[in-house]
Design a protein around this motif. Sequence first.
Motif, short mmCIF file in Angstrom:
data_model
loop_
_atom_site.label_atom_id
_atom_site.label_comp_id
_atom_site.label_asym_id
_atom_site.label_seq_id
_atom_site.Cartn_x
_atom_site.Cartn_y
_atom_site.Cartn_z
N LEU A 235 0.80 -1.22 0.00
CA LEU A 235 0.00 0.00 0.00
C LEU A 235 0.84 1.27 0.00
CD1 LEU A 235 -2.85 -1.10 2.43
CD2 LEU A 235 -2.93 -0.90 -0.06
N GLY A 236 2.14 1.14 -0.18
CA GLY A 236 3.00 2.31 -0.26
C GLY A 236 4.41 1.90 -0.60
N LYS A 237 5.13 2.71 -1.39
CA LYS A 237 6.49 2.38 -1.78
C LYS A 237 7.36 2.23 -0.53
CE LYS A 237 6.31 2.24 -6.29
NZ LYS A 237 6.60 0.99 -7.01
N GLY A 238 8.19 1.21 -0.55
CA GLY A 238 9.06 0.97 0.59
C GLY A 238 8.48 0.01 1.60
N LEU A 239 7.15 -0.19 1.55
CA LEU A 239 6.51 -1.10 2.50
C LEU A 239 6.60 -2.53 1.98
CD1 LEU A 239 3.28 0.93 3.34
CD2 LEU A 239 5.42 0.83 4.64
N VAL A 240 6.49 -3.45 2.89
CA VAL A 240 6.51 -4.87 2.52
C VAL A 240 5.11 -5.27 2.05
CG1 VAL A 240 6.87 -7.21 3.38
CG2 VAL A 240 8.35 -5.35 4.16
N ARG A 241 5.04 -6.09 1.01
CA ARG A 241 3.73 -6.58 0.58
C ARG A 241 3.13 -7.48 1.64
NH1 ARG A 241 6.29 -7.90 -4.47
NH2 ARG A 241 6.24 -10.07 -3.77
#
Length: 898
Positions: free
Chosen positions: A67-73
């Motif tokens: 849900l945001g760049k840099g976050l883990v799926r």
Amino acid sequence: MRRTTASTCCYCGVGCGVLIEHDGERILNVAGDPNHPANFGKLCSKGATLHLTGDLDARALYPELRLGKGLVRARSDWDTALDHAANVFAKTIAEHGPDSVAFYISGQLLTEDYYAFNKLARALVGTNNIDSNSRLCMSSAVVGYKRSLGADAPPCSYEDIEQSDCLLIVGSNMAYAHPVLFRRLEEAKAKRPEMKVIVVDPRRTDTCDLADLHLAILPGTDVALFHGILHILLWEGWIDRDFIEAHTDGFDELKRMVRDYNPAMVADLCGIDIDELQTTARLIGTSTSFLSLWCMGINQSTAGSAKNSALINLHLATGQIGKPGAGPFSLTGQPNAMGGRETGSLSNLLPGHREAGNAAHRAEVADYWGVQALPEASGLSAIELFEAVRSGKVKALWIACTNPAQSMPDQQKIHEALAACPFVVVQEAFFTTETCHYADLLLPAASWGEKEGTVTNSERRVSHVRPAVAAPGEARADWSITCDFARRLEMLMRPGQASLFAFDTPSAIFEEYKLLTHGRDLDLSGLSHALIDRLGPQQWPFPAGSTQGTVRLYGDRVFPTENGRARFLAEQYQAPKERREARFPLTLNTGRLRDHWHGMSRTGTAARLFGHVEQALLSMNADDMRRRRLLDGQLVKLRSRRGELLLPVQKDDSLRHGQAFMPMHWGDRFLKGMGVNVLTLPDFDPVSKQPELKHAGIEVEKVELPWQFFAMVEGQVQKRFETLRPLFEGFAYASFSLTGRDRSALVIRAACNEAPDATQLAQIELLLGLDTGPVVAYEDPRRGVGKRVRIEEGRIIALCLSGETAARDWLKQLWHDGTADQALRRWLLAPLSTPPGGGVRAAKTLCNCMNVSQDAICAGIDRGLDLNGLKRELGCGTSCGSCVPEIKRLLVKQPAVA
């Protein structure tokens, strides 16, 4: 209860039929289908091991959403995942227009999957930004057929290979890339030794071993060669003037141009003898039937379209088309690249071999689909598409069943593009691909043995792909994912209107699609899934009312052009974009290995497929190595204008001075540094827009990395791979592979300037299972050398060597043999690094099917066995036959003792 399901292989474009043995839940075995006309029961080493691939630990099983760049799926459900994707695409289209989104799909999709994607992009989204990885392999062949013959329709059949009197194989190591077809050629040549085989290839490959003549031309000079052959055909009168006058246009212009391509000039430019050139022309010109076969060596070029047309010119000039054993015949690289071309899955195409740039064609398809109009703006081809992603013009990208973060040229820019893209959807069966790293939304797709639909092989033969088992986890068929997403997007973009995607089965999609081919050159209107089940795979055209497919095209000498005449193309030879120069004096060629395929997302899960070639190696001519003071196995740095890569080098007698070769299969997953395509260039053919993956300027230099590391560990190989791979990012060199047959092990090779942090080494040893338990260890802090081996029940389970790795091949052989004797224990507890008895060469599996090593074959030759004796005693060469050329070379080097 064991059952058998007839389906097709998922690798190359030969389109082999397979019989899948299963119990309804698991695939247990695979065999060639003796009733399938593409292979009559034969399989290559890759097809014969399909049941061993697709490790569940490597499969994408559930939707994952970031849900945001840099976050883990995080794991998601299908409704949430597809609703989110529809909202993002709808918002992007509303704010930036339909061309701000794009789709990049694959020659491994089924025809029904392709059709769903095309309808989604063009009818619903309103963009022509849909391209396929077929752009990287077959788009120049498409242009060649269309410009010269009027339609993208290979005119030949596989049976022409057996019926031809003279075969010209150009830019194809057919023995590796299309092994089953090569077996047919071998058998035909054995039955008719008078058949002539000419191979044109800068390297001397296994395919050349069958040839009566091998033309080792300089890379990229194919157009000059073909014009030089035509020059001689004209001079000697070996042309069919009646055919030319009655059925072609443009010959006079071509005739004037090729006058300049005299034998002396062409031989010098191509780097061959005049006698070889004249012999080639004589064999072609005096043959009663002339067939040409070609693949990536022709297509992957900035002059790929010109090469295809110049080759087809030879057939038109001699009238060698539309009859048994004759014609131009491209060998397709992927299992359904042809189906993609049929459905319009290149940015410039529409379904039914229509053109996206043709207003009448757009109107026909729009009317059939029931939409007001199709987009007029030109779509982006693969190279252009990813550059638009990198520059921010494309803001949402959907990638299906392909791995551009490994396969596209100039990898540094591809990775930059994927990292910068605001929203990347990856629809993929294997979460392990390099591209999946960049997925904001990962959608698990069904794979081989789990899907239903159709594929078209190189000879225009349509087969019904049948599923044997259900897809694992929550994975779904590609057409189902695409249509589900499309229906959600429809609700946002055209609420209240009837759905364009009301399909509930793949056969329903095929029934809609086939009518778009009615009356076209590829007419499929008489086909259906049920009919193929009843009659077997069929070649198009297959109009309604047909009872069998069309074996051969243009027998009536009428071509699908405006006036019914074929066209000669007169285009001058153009040198490759990158020429040899002082900074980059070597020319790098890329190509396939015998037992691997593409980026190894599937073959990389089967340990036995690494037996023939276990790691990425650079092959060089011996003189070029000597000048650089390089030895076999040394680490070298490859540099091009775009990037650099570290890997071992090996001497290769098949290469001429100034040339180098590296397999295409290794990307950043198996070889640190993004793999071979960090070196290749993005320049492409101006007509086909296919990139020049076969020709890059490089330099090679020795690398001194004194601290080395080697490890092996068996059990849970894919899981260990995923956890261990990130720990080697800091190493200058790191390579990963598998080994084994009945049991599998992960193999790691690495090197750097100095020993890594002790904490990092301890973490690696922990993940290798070498921290506790029955582990024998020796540490020499002063020399920086460490040895650890885990021994259970008398055999090695895991090991690692740190600091230096002289004993790696000996230990690897002990693991294969399943022994851990006293010599091993004495060596482990001693300061000596080298193994007992000195160095041990790594055992190479020459015959993968029957698990026969090169050492065993050489020992058999020493005992006096010839080829037939080796087959009887060892079994090598009795299954797929791919090892036979190498065995024959060993027999020549090491003749059997009488």
